[in-house]
Write a protein that holds these residues in place. Sequence first.
Motif, mmCIF file in Angstrom:
data_model
loop_
_atom_site.group_PDB
_atom_site.id
_atom_site.type_symbol
_atom_site.label_atom_id
_atom_site.label_comp_id
_atom_site.label_asym_id
_atom_site.label_seq_id
_atom_site.Cartn_x
_atom_site.Cartn_y
_atom_site.Cartn_z
ATOM 1 N N ARG A 9 0.697 -21.399 12.677
ATOM 2 C CA ARG A 9 1.008 -22.698 12.080
ATOM 3 C C ARG A 9 1.777 -22.490 10.778
ATOM 4 N NH1 ARG A 9 -4.357 -23.610 14.095
ATOM 5 N NH2 ARG A 9 -4.280 -25.255 15.665
ATOM 6 N N GLY A 10 2.785 -23.324 10.576
ATOM 7 C CA GLY A 10 3.517 -23.322 9.309
ATOM 8 C C GLY A 10 4.556 -22.229 9.157
ATOM 9 N N VAL A 11 4.912 -21.556 10.263
ATOM 10 C CA VAL A 11 5.919 -20.489 10.211
ATOM 11 C C VAL A 11 6.921 -20.669 11.354
ATOM 12 C CG1 VAL A 11 4.397 -18.829 9.075
ATOM 13 C CG2 VAL A 11 4.473 -18.912 11.559
ATOM 14 N N CYS A 12 7.960 -19.864 11.335
ATOM 15 C CA CYS A 12 9.003 -19.967 12.356
ATOM 16 C C CYS A 12 8.587 -19.381 13.706
ATOM 17 C CB CYS A 12 10.267 -19.244 11.886
ATOM 18 S SG CYS A 12 10.952 -19.930 10.363
ATOM 19 N N SER A 13 7.750 -18.371 13.710
ATOM 20 C CA SER A 13 7.352 -17.776 14.994
ATOM 21 C C SER A 13 6.499 -18.767 15.784
ATOM 22 C CB SER A 13 6.621 -16.449 14.794
ATOM 23 O OG SER A 13 5.445 -16.623 14.069
ATOM 24 N N LEU A 64 8.482 -20.904 -0.357
ATOM 25 C CA LEU A 64 7.588 -21.934 -0.899
ATOM 26 C C LEU A 64 6.466 -22.304 0.062
ATOM 27 C CD1 LEU A 64 10.251 -24.265 -2.550
ATOM 28 C CD2 LEU A 64 8.837 -22.520 -3.648
ATOM 29 N N LYS A 65 6.476 -21.728 1.258
ATOM 30 C CA LYS A 65 5.424 -22.013 2.237
ATOM 31 C C LYS A 65 4.107 -21.392 1.770
ATOM 32 C CE LYS A 65 8.550 -21.976 6.191
ATOM 33 N NZ LYS A 65 8.853 -21.323 7.469
ATOM 34 N N SER A 66 3.007 -21.969 2.188
ATOM 35 C CA SER A 66 1.700 -21.443 1.793
ATOM 36 C C SER A 66 1.247 -20.294 2.684
ATOM 37 C CB SER A 66 0.656 -22.561 1.821
ATOM 38 O OG SER A 66 0.527 -23.052 3.140
ATOM 39 N N THR A 67 2.072 -19.931 3.672
ATOM 40 C CA THR A 67 1.734 -18.857 4.606
ATOM 41 C C THR A 67 3.011 -18.115 4.987
ATOM 42 O OG1 THR A 67 0.504 -18.371 6.652
ATOM 43 C CG2 THR A 67 1.903 -20.349 6.674
ATOM 44 N N SER A 68 2.879 -17.160 5.891
ATOM 45 C CA SER A 68 4.015 -16.374 6.377
ATOM 46 C C SER A 68 3.626 -15.796 7.732
ATOM 47 C CB SER A 68 4.320 -15.222 5.407
ATOM 48 O OG SER A 68 3.223 -14.319 5.391
ATOM 49 N N CYS A 69 4.575 -15.178 8.413
ATOM 50 C CA CYS A 69 4.232 -14.524 9.686
ATOM 51 C C CYS A 69 3.195 -13.415 9.493
ATOM 52 C CB CYS A 69 5.489 -14.018 10.385
ATOM 53 S SG CYS A 69 6.504 -15.366 11.059
ATOM 54 N N PRO A 70 3.314 -12.568 8.452
ATOM 55 C CA PRO A 70 2.257 -11.572 8.234
ATOM 56 C C PRO A 70 0.895 -12.213 7.958
ATOM 57 C CG PRO A 70 4.236 -10.920 7.060
ATOM 58 C CD PRO A 70 4.471 -12.319 7.575
ATOM 59 N N ASP A 71 0.863 -13.279 7.159
ATOM 60 C CA ASP A 71 -0.387 -13.975 6.867
ATOM 61 C C ASP A 71 -0.970 -14.585 8.146
ATOM 62 O OD1 ASP A 71 -2.351 -15.115 4.932
ATOM 63 O OD2 ASP A 71 -1.458 -17.025 5.555
ATOM 64 N N GLN A 72 -0.114 -15.133 8.998
ATOM 65 C CA GLN A 72 -0.579 -15.700 10.261
ATOM 66 C C GLN A 72 -1.093 -14.600 11.196
ATOM 67 O OE1 GLN A 72 -0.728 -19.235 11.439
ATOM 68 N NE2 GLN A 72 -1.042 -19.032 9.225
ATOM 69 N N LEU A 73 -0.496 -13.402 11.128
ATOM 70 C CA LEU A 73 -1.015 -12.278 11.905
ATOM 71 C C LEU A 73 -2.426 -11.931 11.423
ATOM 72 C CD1 LEU A 73 -0.908 -9.992 13.936
ATOM 73 C CD2 LEU A 73 0.465 -8.677 12.286
ATOM 74 N N ALA A 74 -2.653 -11.952 10.123
ATOM 75 C CA ALA A 74 -3.999 -11.695 9.591
ATOM 76 C C ALA A 74 -4.981 -12.742 10.116
ATOM 77 C CB ALA A 74 -3.977 -11.696 8.064
ATOM 78 N N THR A 75 -4.569 -13.997 10.145
ATOM 79 C CA THR A 75 -5.410 -15.070 10.685
ATOM 80 C C THR A 75 -5.708 -14.825 12.162
ATOM 81 O OG1 THR A 75 -4.513 -16.646 9.090
ATOM 82 C CG2 THR A 75 -5.549 -17.566 11.061
ATOM 83 N N ALA A 76 -4.684 -14.415 12.904
ATOM 84 C CA ALA A 76 -4.858 -14.123 14.330
ATOM 85 C C ALA A 76 -5.844 -12.970 14.528
ATOM 86 C CB ALA A 76 -3.512 -13.780 14.968
ATOM 87 N N LEU A 77 -5.749 -11.948 13.702
ATOM 88 C CA LEU A 77 -6.656 -10.805 13.813
ATOM 89 C C LEU A 77 -8.093 -11.204 13.478
ATOM 90 C CD1 LEU A 77 -4.355 -8.058 12.276
ATOM 91 C CD2 LEU A 77 -5.146 -8.184 14.660
ATOM 92 N N ARG A 78 -8.261 -12.076 12.490
ATOM 93 C CA ARG A 78 -9.608 -12.584 12.177
ATOM 94 C C ARG A 78 -10.186 -13.323 13.382
ATOM 95 N NH1 ARG A 78 -7.252 -14.769 7.925
ATOM 96 N NH2 ARG A 78 -7.200 -13.484 6.105
ATOM 97 N N GLN A 79 -9.356 -14.145 14.009
ATOM 98 C CA GLN A 79 -9.793 -14.884 15.186
ATOM 99 C C GLN A 79 -10.141 -13.929 16.335
ATOM 100 O OE1 GLN A 79 -7.178 -17.524 17.818
ATOM 101 N NE2 GLN A 79 -8.161 -18.979 16.409
#
Length: 84
Positions: A9-13, A64-79
């Motif tokens: 969420r919130g990224v281009c990927s 200026l986004k509150s997240t990034s693709c690397p941050d979303q990968l971290a979220t995915a790994l937590r899940q």
Amino acid sequence: MKKFRYIPRGVCSRAIEIELEGDTVSSVRFEGGCAGNTQGVAALVRGMTVKEAIERLSGIRCGLKSTSCPDQLATALRQALRQD
């Protein structure tokens, strides 16, 4: 080997596909996003423990986004950890 698919969420990927072997990241593939950056992140986390990847990638922002693709990968790994 366990496979996970995450919709960021919130990224281009558009999706992140992860393969884990035990607690180690064996592969990551991003659908969409900035090709060079996502391929680079995927290559760098290969062989890392899930915990280390989460620690290194969490909180990274894209402009200026509150997240990034690397941050979303971290979220995915937590899940992925919660699904075990």
